[in-house]
Design an enzyme around this catalytic site. Structure first.
Site, PDB file in Angstrom:
ATOM      1  N   ASP A   1     -42.216 -29.381  30.756  1.00  0.00           N
ATOM      2  CA  ASP A   1     -42.406 -29.534  29.312  1.00  0.00           C
ATOM      3  C   ASP A   1     -43.260 -28.384  28.832  1.00  0.00           C
ATOM      4  OD1 ASP A   1     -45.326 -30.929  28.797  1.00  0.00           O
ATOM      5  OD2 ASP A   1     -44.375 -31.741  30.603  1.00  0.00           O
TER       6      ASP A   1
ATOM      7  N   ASP B   1     -46.077 -38.219  21.539  1.00  0.00           N
ATOM      8  CA  ASP B   1     -47.134 -37.803  22.456  1.00  0.00           C
ATOM      9  C   ASP B   1     -48.444 -38.388  21.933  1.00  0.00           C
ATOM     10  OD1 ASP B   1     -49.137 -36.516  23.861  1.00  0.00           O
ATOM     11  OD2 ASP B   1     -48.272 -34.525  23.670  1.00  0.00           O
TER      12      ASP B   1
ATOM     13  N   GLU C   1     -52.162 -39.153  22.825  1.00  0.00           N
ATOM     14  CA  GLU C   1     -53.286 -38.919  23.738  1.00  0.00           C
ATOM     15  C   GLU C   1     -54.588 -38.619  23.002  1.00  0.00           C
ATOM     16  OE1 GLU C   1     -52.956 -35.106  25.927  1.00  0.00           O
ATOM     17  OE2 GLU C   1     -50.909 -35.008  25.106  1.00  0.00           O
TER      18      GLU C   1
END
Length: 246
Positions: free
Chosen positions: A37, A128, A130
């Protein structure tokens, strides 16, 4: 995005697509489908990724950062998307969440940038997650529900959640409210299996390292494997009838 910049990048990438790359120590081949990625960080000194070299090394997919928050678009997203398709690399794309900002406009920015996530060689969209953005666990859980609902409505596919175990345990209070979404887990512990947060029966993608070396990509990159949890990878990535699953 600087239009002149990405057009020039595409032109350079077309040359790179047929050029040999320098010697790079590849990641050890995986029996399961694997792939890096990438974000702008993997474009060292502005160089494009040689996606043909990535595919030749045995990697069937890659995850590419598309957007972040409400104002950032990866300047290499368009050339990466084009060159991945020419190389036969299945495309996953992700939005880096900024929960201090409202979720629905972020989902809209991402969906508009990726121009659909339902074509040939497209994996489902990815959130995503985080960074807590200063929200309490309860507020972050609500934010995540809102983002995922908006994203699914905009793309027509069930999103994937990317996170890591300690973040989920703390920032999300180990919530089990999202187990209908495929899990992409980051766990660099070196164990035989990754740690799976509460409620999920298994993982779909596992980010095994952030220090991988992949031919065609300058510098270190994250590397991931697919578990088979969503069935045949070719169908999951809309590859059936194009390049097969090998």
């Amino acid at each position: 995005m600087d239009t002149k910049r990405w057009k020039a990048a595409v032109r350079r990438g077309c040359v790179m697509a047929v050029a040999a790359v320098g010697a790079v120590v590849p990641v050890v081949a995986q029996a399961a489908p694997s792939g890096p990625d990438v974000s702008s960080w993997q474009h060292v000194d502005g160089r494009l990724i040689d996606w043909h070299a990535v595919r030749a090394a045995g990697h069937q997919f890659a995850m590419v950062k598309a957007t972040e928050g409400l104002h950032y678009v990866n300047p290499y997203f368009v050339p990466d998307s084009i060159l991945m398709r020419t190389a036969g690399v299945a495309r996953g794309t992700y939005h880096y969440a900024r929960p201090e900002l409202p979720p629905e406009p972020q989902a809209a920015l991402y969906a508009a940038t990726v121009l659909g996530q339902n074509g040939p060689l497209d994996l489902p969209p990815v959130l995503d997650l985080e960074a807590p953005g200063g929200l309490s666990p309860a507020a972050l859980v609500e934010w995540t529900h809102r983002y995922l609902n908006a994203l699914q409505a905009l793309t027509g596919r069930t999103p994937i959640i990317y996170t890591y175990p300690n973040f989920w345990k703390t920032a999300m209070a180990d919530s089990n409210a999202f187990t209908r979404y495929p899990l992409w887990i980051a766990d660099y512990s070196g164990n035989e299996h990754p740690e799976v947060p509460a409620g999920w029966p298994t993982w779909t993608f596992w980010q095994t390292t952030d220090r991988g070396s992949v031919p065609g990509i300058g510098g270190a990159t994250d590397v991931n494997v697919y578990s088979g949890a969503q069935g045949d990878f070719a169908r999951f990535a809309n590859m059936s009838g194009l390049f097969g699953s090998s």
